[in-house]
Scaffold this motif. Structure first.
Motif, PDB file in Angstrom:
ATOM      1  N   CYS A  64       3.789   6.477   4.247  1.00  0.00           N
ATOM      2  CA  CYS A  64       3.158   5.121   4.104  1.00  0.00           C
ATOM      3  C   CYS A  64       2.936   4.819   2.535  1.00  0.00           C
ATOM      4  O   CYS A  64       2.961   5.781   1.802  1.00  0.00           O
ATOM      5  N   VAL A  65       3.168   3.443   2.126  1.00  0.00           N
ATOM      6  CA  VAL A  65       2.868   3.120   0.838  1.00  0.00           C
ATOM      7  C   VAL A  65       1.278   3.182   0.887  1.00  0.00           C
ATOM      8  O   VAL A  65       1.052   2.019   1.593  1.00  0.00           O
ATOM      9  N   ILE A  66       0.891   3.602  -0.024  1.00  0.00           N
ATOM     10  CA  ILE A  66      -0.599   3.654  -0.101  1.00  0.00           C
ATOM     11  C   ILE A  66      -1.017   2.859  -1.486  1.00  0.00           C
ATOM     12  O   ILE A  66      -0.658   3.482  -2.628  1.00  0.00           O
ATOM     13  N   VAL A  67      -1.923   1.952  -1.365  1.00  0.00           N
ATOM     14  CA  VAL A  67      -2.387   1.348  -2.728  1.00  0.00           C
ATOM     15  C   VAL A  67      -3.720   1.282  -2.825  1.00  0.00           C
ATOM     16  O   VAL A  67      -4.668   0.936  -1.708  1.00  0.00           O
ATOM     17  N   SER A  70      -9.680  -0.281  -5.377  1.00  0.00           N
ATOM     18  CA  SER A  70     -11.092  -0.332  -5.822  1.00  0.00           C
ATOM     19  C   SER A  70     -11.030   0.085  -7.377  1.00  0.00           C
ATOM     20  O   SER A  70     -10.479   0.874  -7.777  1.00  0.00           O
ATOM     21  N   GLY A  71     -11.844  -0.920  -7.982  1.00  0.00           N
ATOM     22  CA  GLY A  71     -12.113  -0.474  -9.554  1.00  0.00           C
ATOM     23  C   GLY A  71     -10.970  -0.091 -10.495  1.00  0.00           C
ATOM     24  O   GLY A  71      -9.867  -0.713 -10.341  1.00  0.00           O
ATOM     25  N   ALA A  72     -11.298   0.983 -11.024  1.00  0.00           N
ATOM     26  CA  ALA A  72     -10.425   1.352 -11.907  1.00  0.00           C
ATOM     27  C   ALA A  72      -8.834   1.896 -11.487  1.00  0.00           C
ATOM     28  O   ALA A  72      -7.856   1.836 -12.270  1.00  0.00           O
ATOM     29  N   THR A  73      -8.990   2.366 -10.186  1.00  0.00           N
ATOM     30  CA  THR A  73      -7.825   2.807  -9.567  1.00  0.00           C
ATOM     31  C   THR A  73      -7.061   1.608  -8.939  1.00  0.00           C
ATOM     32  O   THR A  73      -5.699   1.921  -8.319  1.00  0.00           O
ATOM     33  N   ALA A  74      -7.495   0.422  -8.973  1.00  0.00           N
ATOM     34  CA  ALA A  74      -7.033  -0.425  -8.026  1.00  0.00           C
ATOM     35  C   ALA A  74      -5.453  -0.875  -8.605  1.00  0.00           C
ATOM     36  O   ALA A  74      -4.975  -1.020  -9.741  1.00  0.00           O
ATOM     37  N   ALA A  75      -4.518  -1.229  -7.655  1.00  0.00           N
ATOM     38  CA  ALA A  75      -3.371  -1.377  -7.677  1.00  0.00           C
ATOM     39  C   ALA A  75      -2.159  -0.150  -7.819  1.00  0.00           C
ATOM     40  O   ALA A  75      -0.928  -0.268  -8.044  1.00  0.00           O
ATOM     41  N   ARG A  76      -2.927   1.028  -8.010  1.00  0.00           N
ATOM     42  CA  ARG A  76      -2.056   2.229  -8.080  1.00  0.00           C
ATOM     43  C   ARG A  76      -1.484   2.390  -6.926  1.00  0.00           C
ATOM     44  O   ARG A  76      -2.307   2.202  -5.974  1.00  0.00           O
ATOM     45  N   ALA A  77      -0.147   3.058  -6.717  1.00  0.00           N
ATOM     46  CA  ALA A  77       0.512   3.403  -5.559  1.00  0.00           C
ATOM     47  C   ALA A  77       0.851   4.885  -5.378  1.00  0.00           C
ATOM     48  O   ALA A  77       1.050   5.574  -6.459  1.00  0.00           O
ATOM     49  N   ALA A  78       1.025   5.314  -4.298  1.00  0.00           N
ATOM     50  CA  ALA A  78       1.438   6.506  -3.872  1.00  0.00           C
ATOM     51  C   ALA A  78       2.018   6.521  -2.543  1.00  0.00           C
ATOM     52  O   ALA A  78       2.122   5.457  -1.927  1.00  0.00           O
ATOM     53  N   CYS A  90      -8.599   2.552   0.084  1.00  0.00           N
ATOM     54  CA  CYS A  90      -6.914   2.665   0.340  1.00  0.00           C
ATOM     55  C   CYS A  90      -6.482   1.814   1.243  1.00  0.00           C
ATOM     56  O   CYS A  90      -6.941   1.615   2.443  1.00  0.00           O
ATOM     57  N   CYS A  91      -5.378   1.178   0.810  1.00  0.00           N
ATOM     58  CA  CYS A  91      -4.654   0.451   1.556  1.00  0.00           C
ATOM     59  C   CYS A  91      -3.500   0.855   2.092  1.00  0.00           C
ATOM     60  O   CYS A  91      -2.641   1.205   1.212  1.00  0.00           O
ATOM     61  N   ASN A  92      -3.413   1.275   3.194  1.00  0.00           N
ATOM     62  CA  ASN A  92      -2.168   2.017   3.856  1.00  0.00           C
ATOM     63  C   ASN A  92      -1.142   1.117   4.682  1.00  0.00           C
ATOM     64  O   ASN A  92      -1.658   0.573   5.594  1.00  0.00           O
ATOM     65  N   MET A  93       0.237   1.142   3.932  1.00  0.00           N
ATOM     66  CA  MET A  93       1.195   0.332   4.438  1.00  0.00           C
ATOM     67  C   MET A  93       2.157   1.035   5.178  1.00  0.00           C
ATOM     68  O   MET A  93       2.892   1.884   4.501  1.00  0.00           O
ATOM     69  N   GLU A  94       2.237   1.095   6.505  1.00  0.00           N
ATOM     70  CA  GLU A  94       3.408   1.677   7.323  1.00  0.00           C
ATOM     71  C   GLU A  94       4.509   0.583   7.265  1.00  0.00           C
ATOM     72  O   GLU A  94       4.341  -0.608   7.777  1.00  0.00           O
ATOM     73  N   ILE A  95       5.731   0.811   6.422  1.00  0.00           N
ATOM     74  CA  ILE A  95       6.622  -0.006   6.290  1.00  0.00           C
ATOM     75  C   ILE A  95       7.800   0.199   7.647  1.00  0.00           C
ATOM     76  O   ILE A  95       8.193   1.064   7.909  1.00  0.00           O
ATOM     77  N   ASP A  96       8.047  -1.241   7.826  1.00  0.00           N
ATOM     78  CA  ASP A  96       9.116  -1.262   8.794  1.00  0.00           C
ATOM     79  C   ASP A  96      10.496  -0.874   8.372  1.00  0.00           C
ATOM     80  O   ASP A  96      10.911  -1.448   7.478  1.00  0.00           O
ATOM     81  N   PRO A  97      11.012   0.244   8.952  1.00  0.00           N
ATOM     82  CA  PRO A  97      12.216   0.752   8.129  1.00  0.00           C
ATOM     83  C   PRO A  97      13.452  -0.193   8.520  1.00  0.00           C
ATOM     84  O   PRO A  97      14.416  -0.131   7.898  1.00  0.00           O
ATOM     85  N   GLU A  98      13.362  -1.199   9.773  1.00  0.00           N
ATOM     86  CA  GLU A  98      14.450  -1.949   9.807  1.00  0.00           C
ATOM     87  C   GLU A  98      14.514  -3.399   8.623  1.00  0.00           C
ATOM     88  O   GLU A  98      15.356  -4.029   8.449  1.00  0.00           O
ATOM     89  N   ARG A  99      13.041  -3.324   7.950  1.00  0.00           N
ATOM     90  CA  ARG A  99      13.058  -4.331   7.152  1.00  0.00           C
ATOM     91  C   ARG A  99      12.955  -4.015   5.742  1.00  0.00           C
ATOM     92  O   ARG A  99      13.434  -4.740   4.834  1.00  0.00           O
TER      93      ARG A  99
END
Length: 192
Positions: A64-67, A70-78, A90-99
C-alpha cells in the motif's frame, strides 16, 4: 488518486495506557514518524491481537502507499512491504494494479511532496483522506509506469543502498583516480 485505489483507509491508536494492547505484541503497527519515503519492512511498535479485536486498528495488505496526514509528517510517503496496521494519522491507499503501479504512485507522491503538503489545513496543516484522494496524478500507460519505476528504483538503490551505491561510487572514484594518476605521472621524454 482516489480513482486508482481499490481501497483507502486509516488506522487507529489503541489506548496507550492499556498494557494488554502492547505488551508482547506481535502485530506490526506503523506510526507517522516511520513514514519517511522508504519501504517499511518492520515497525518500531507492535500491538496485540487483542488490540486488533477491541479497537479500530485493522490490517492493510502489503504494497500500500501510505501517506502521513498529520502535522510535521504530513505528505510524507512510504510503502509497506509487509502486512501491518497503522495509526489514524496514516492514509493507506491500496492501489488497483490494473490502473497503476503502486511504486509509480509512491514516486509521484514523493515528487509532489511540497504541493501535497501545501494543501494542509488548520494550525498543524493536516491533510485528510478526501484531500489525498482528490490530489491529481498523471497516469501514463502501465508499461510506461513500469519503466519509470525501474529507473527511479534503480537510482534510489544507488543513492540509498550502501551495499550497491557505495561499491559503485568507490569503483567510479578508483577509475577517476587511475585516470588522473596515469595522466599526471606520464611524461613525454625530453628531447636531447
Amino acid at each position: 488518486m482516489g480513482e486508482i485505489c481499490v481501497k483507502v483507509s486509516s488506522g487507529a491508536t489503541p489506548l496507550a495506557g492499556r498494557a494488554e494492547y502492547y505488551k508482547e505484541g506481535t502485530v506490526p503497527w506503523l506510526r507517522t514518524q516511520e513514514v519517511v519515503w522508504r519501504d517499511i519492512w518492520e515497525t518500531e511498535v507492535k500491538i496485540t491481537d487483542r488490540a486488533l479485536k477491541e479497537t479500530a486498528a485493522k490490517w492493510i495488505p502489503e504494497n500500500c502507499v501510505i501517506v502521513a496526514i498529520s502535522g510535521a509528517t504530513a505528505a510524507r510517503a512510504a510503502v509497506n512491504k509487509i502486512p501491518l496496521t497503522t495509526n489514524q494519522h496514516c492514509c493507506n491507499m491500496e492501489i488497483d494494479p490494473e490502473r497503476a503501479n503502486y511504486r509509480y504512485v509512491f514516486h509521484w507522491v514523493s515528487a509532489n511532496y511540497e504541493r501535497l503538503k501545501s494543501l494542509g489545513q488548520g494550525a498543524r496543516s493536516d491533510l485528510n483522506a478526501g484531500l489525498i484522494k482528490s490530489f491529481p496524478i498523471a497516469i501514463p500507460p502501465l508499461a510506461e509506469q513500469d519503466r519509470i519505476v525501474h529507473v527511479l528504483d534503480k537510482f534510489d538503490a544507488l543513492v540509498n543502498d550502501l551495499s550497491i551505491g557505495l561499491p559503485a561510487e568507490l569503483a567510479a572514484r578508483r577509475k577517476q583516480y587511475e585516470y588522473y594518476r596515469d595522466r599526471l605521472l606520464t611524461f613525454e621524454e625530453a628531447s636531447a
